[in-house]
Design an enzyme around this catalytic site. Structure first.
Site, PDB file in Angstrom:
ATOM      1  N   GLY A  91      11.385  29.978  36.850  1.00 13.26           N
ATOM      2  CA  GLY A  91      12.359  29.017  37.348  1.00 13.26           C
ATOM      3  C   GLY A  91      13.715  29.119  36.691  1.00 13.26           C
ATOM      4  N   ARG A  92      13.786  29.785  35.555  1.00  7.63           N
ATOM      5  CA  ARG A  92      15.072  29.992  34.866  1.00  7.63           C
ATOM      6  C   ARG A  92      15.054  31.313  34.118  1.00  7.63           C
ATOM      7  NH1 ARG A  92      14.709  26.500  29.377  1.00  7.63           N
ATOM      8  NH2 ARG A  92      12.487  26.782  29.008  1.00  7.63           N
ATOM      9  N   ASP A 124      18.052  23.127  36.552  1.00  4.37           N
ATOM     10  CA  ASP A 124      19.309  23.885  36.577  1.00  4.37           C
ATOM     11  C   ASP A 124      19.147  25.348  36.180  1.00  4.37           C
ATOM     12  OD1 ASP A 124      19.096  23.867  33.791  1.00  4.37           O
ATOM     13  OD2 ASP A 124      20.681  22.385  33.491  1.00  4.37           O
ATOM     14  N   ARG A 175      14.404  38.521  25.891  1.00  9.89           N
ATOM     15  CA  ARG A 175      13.170  38.760  25.147  1.00  9.89           C
ATOM     16  C   ARG A 175      12.446  39.987  25.689  1.00  9.89           C
ATOM     17  NH1 ARG A 175       9.652  33.350  26.797  1.00  9.89           N
ATOM     18  NH2 ARG A 175       9.657  33.647  29.056  1.00  9.89           N
ATOM     19  N   ARG A 182       0.438  36.993  33.025  1.00 17.19           N
ATOM     20  CA  ARG A 182      -0.154  35.792  32.460  1.00 17.19           C
ATOM     21  C   ARG A 182      -1.485  35.488  33.132  1.00 17.19           C
ATOM     22  NH1 ARG A 182       5.094  32.803  31.380  1.00 17.19           N
ATOM     23  NH2 ARG A 182       6.693  34.297  32.015  1.00 17.19           N
ATOM     24  N   ASP A 256       0.005  29.433  32.104  1.00 16.87           N
ATOM     25  CA  ASP A 256       1.194  30.256  32.335  1.00 16.87           C
ATOM     26  C   ASP A 256       1.834  30.702  31.023  1.00 16.87           C
ATOM     27  OD1 ASP A 256       1.731  27.306  32.478  1.00 16.87           O
ATOM     28  OD2 ASP A 256       3.797  27.980  32.267  1.00 16.87           O
TER      29      ASP A 256
END
EC number: 2.7.7.-
Length: 474
Positions: A91-92, A124, A175, A182, A256
């Protein structure tokens, strides 16, 4: 334009296109490189000099198409605090692609805080500097401590002000992982593509993580996937063994956040205990202690049960055979965790792992007296006075001729203690990175007494841990 001296691969996006949504990072109004992990960059064939150029920073934000192949947001599901969410996904975050290290292993280059994606669910898609630097320093410390973990390549401030309770500077974390497959990835494949997609994902997982099984993929049998599941179980057990020795509380062991590789991921609400106790929890949202310290092996077992549910048709010629194979493998997980924990403590005590009696006595004393595990193990290593309650144990332990040199290699002087991390981050968000760099130098050389000042070895003042609470915060 300054041409990139490398190009990423698009291995995951090409192999599993239905689990990868093409995407691009969000433009940053005033991007600035805060920190770059040169050694990690070199190991992945990424030129640090180029990464520091404006084009390199744009690449690290997922914006420069030159070194990219196919940046994507990955799809996955997840149980969060036991509640299933069918469509979570990045989502981000973005998978920029994969870099291949000198030994031929692919590594995901992955952004966190790169903006909204189709999986954002109204959020956001951004991150803020403090928590991003927190993940950088703790993940790199974990790597130095020998714990399987995602790593941190870079932090970029975006020049944006983000509302998170108060206004905070925006940032992106870059990263690295051997992959971000997952348990939730398999849950998603199971509900979106059934057994065909799950088998495809399982085969891909084998090629990325379990080379000893690759030869079987030309004609896979149920035994292939049973072996895969058992190998995954062992990796989870090995990781939780190291967490237990170090007194590390993850804080958000959702499916997750459980990587198939066994690498530790998501350092938002984690903490290192300074009082060794089973009920330790620090996450502000773990109200009922689901993820408290003593529950970590059990929760990973629960997550492994959710994983094997997605693999059942692959584990046997009939549903009954698949269920039997799953149960027979899963029932061994508690023992695998116990073996891993005992092995870790035996090594920390300089003993042979067969000396279970001494190890178990030590573990009982830990829960009885609640010492700072880091200080205690270094006291044993350096032959200094142990804390109260351990005198008789130490007397008997010394008669077993422990391997002190082996202990020096595993018992750290420096860990990212909570009070030190918080102090470093408080200064960092105000623009002063001196404490951050000092602490980073120490915790990434945790066995070297010259890596940092003595005060970085010390626990917090009495009472700090009782009130300490962690937040996802990003």
């Amino acid at each position: 334009m300054n041409t990139a001296p490398f190009k990423l691969e698009a291995d995951f996006a090409s192999a599993l296109p239905t689990m990868a949504a093409p995407w691009q990072g969000e433009e940053a109004p005033n991007p600035e490189l805060v920190i770059l992990n040169d050694d990690l960059a070199y190991s992945l064939g990424l030129d640090p000099t180029w990464l520091r150029t404006p084009e390199g920073v744009q690449f690290l934000l997922g914006l420069n198409p030159e070194p990219l192949t196919k940046a994507v947001a990955q799809a996955y599901s997840g149980h969060q605090f036991g509640q299933f969410v069918a469509s979570l996904g990045d989502g981000r975050a973005l998978l920029l692609g994969e870099a291949r290290s000198a030994d031929g292993v692919l590594h995901d280059i992955h952004l966190k805080g790169s903006g909204r994606t189709q999986f954002s669910r109204g959020a956001d898609g951004r991150a803020v500097l403090g928590p991003v630097l927190r993940e950088y320093i703790i993940s790199e410390a974990m790597h130095a401590l020998g714990v399987p973990t995602t790593r941190s390549l870079a932090v970029i401030s975006t020049g944006r002000k983000i509302q998170r309770g108060s206004v905070a500077p925006g940032a992106v974390l870059v990263r690295v992982a051997t992959s971000l497959i997952r348990v939730g990835s398999f849950q998603y494949s199971n509900i979106s593509g059934g057994i065909e997609l799950s088998q495809h994902l399982a085969n891909y997982t084998i090629t990325r993580h379990f080379p000893s099984l690759v030869a079987e993929l030309s004609a896979p049998t149920p035994a292939t996937y049973v072996s895969l599941f058992k190998a995954i179980l062992q990796r989870q057990a090995d990781t939780v063994g190291k967490w237990t020795r170090l007194g590390f509380v993850h804080g958000a062991l959702n499916t997750d956040n459980t990587l198939i590789s066994g690498e530790t991921v998501d350092y938002g609400p984690c903490a290192f205990m300074e009082r060794y106790r089973g009920d330790a929890k620090f996450s502000s949202i773990d109200t009922y202690g689901r993820y408290k310290f003593e529950n970590q092996p059990m929760i990973l077992g629960w997550n492994m049960a959710r994983l094997v549910e997605t693999l059942l048709p692959l584990l046997g010629a009939t549903p009954d055979e698949g269920m039997t194979a799953a149960q027979e493998a899963l029932v061994e997980f508690d023992d695998l965790c116990e073996q891993a924990i005992r092995k870790e403590f035996a090594t920390a005590l300089g003993l042979d792992e067969s000396d279970t009696g001494t190890v178990e006595q030590f573990r009982e004393l830990l829960y009885l007296h609640n010492p700072d595990i880091t200080t205690l193990l270094r006291a044993l290593t350096d032959n200094t006075a142990p804390p109260s309650g351990f005198e008789a144990f130490v007397h008997d332990w010394k008669t077993q001729d422990p391997d002190i040199e082996a202990m020096r290699a595993v018992n750290p002087l420096f860990i990212p203690r909570n009070h030190l991390v918080e102090a470093a981050l408080a200064d960092a968000v105000e623009g002063n990175l001196e404490k951050f760099h000092e602490l980073l130098a120490a915790v990434t050389n945790p066995f070297d007494p010259t890596a940092g000042p003595d005060e970085l070895r010390l626990p917090s003042e009495e009472g700090f841990e009782e009130d300490y609470m962690t937040f996802c915060g990003t």
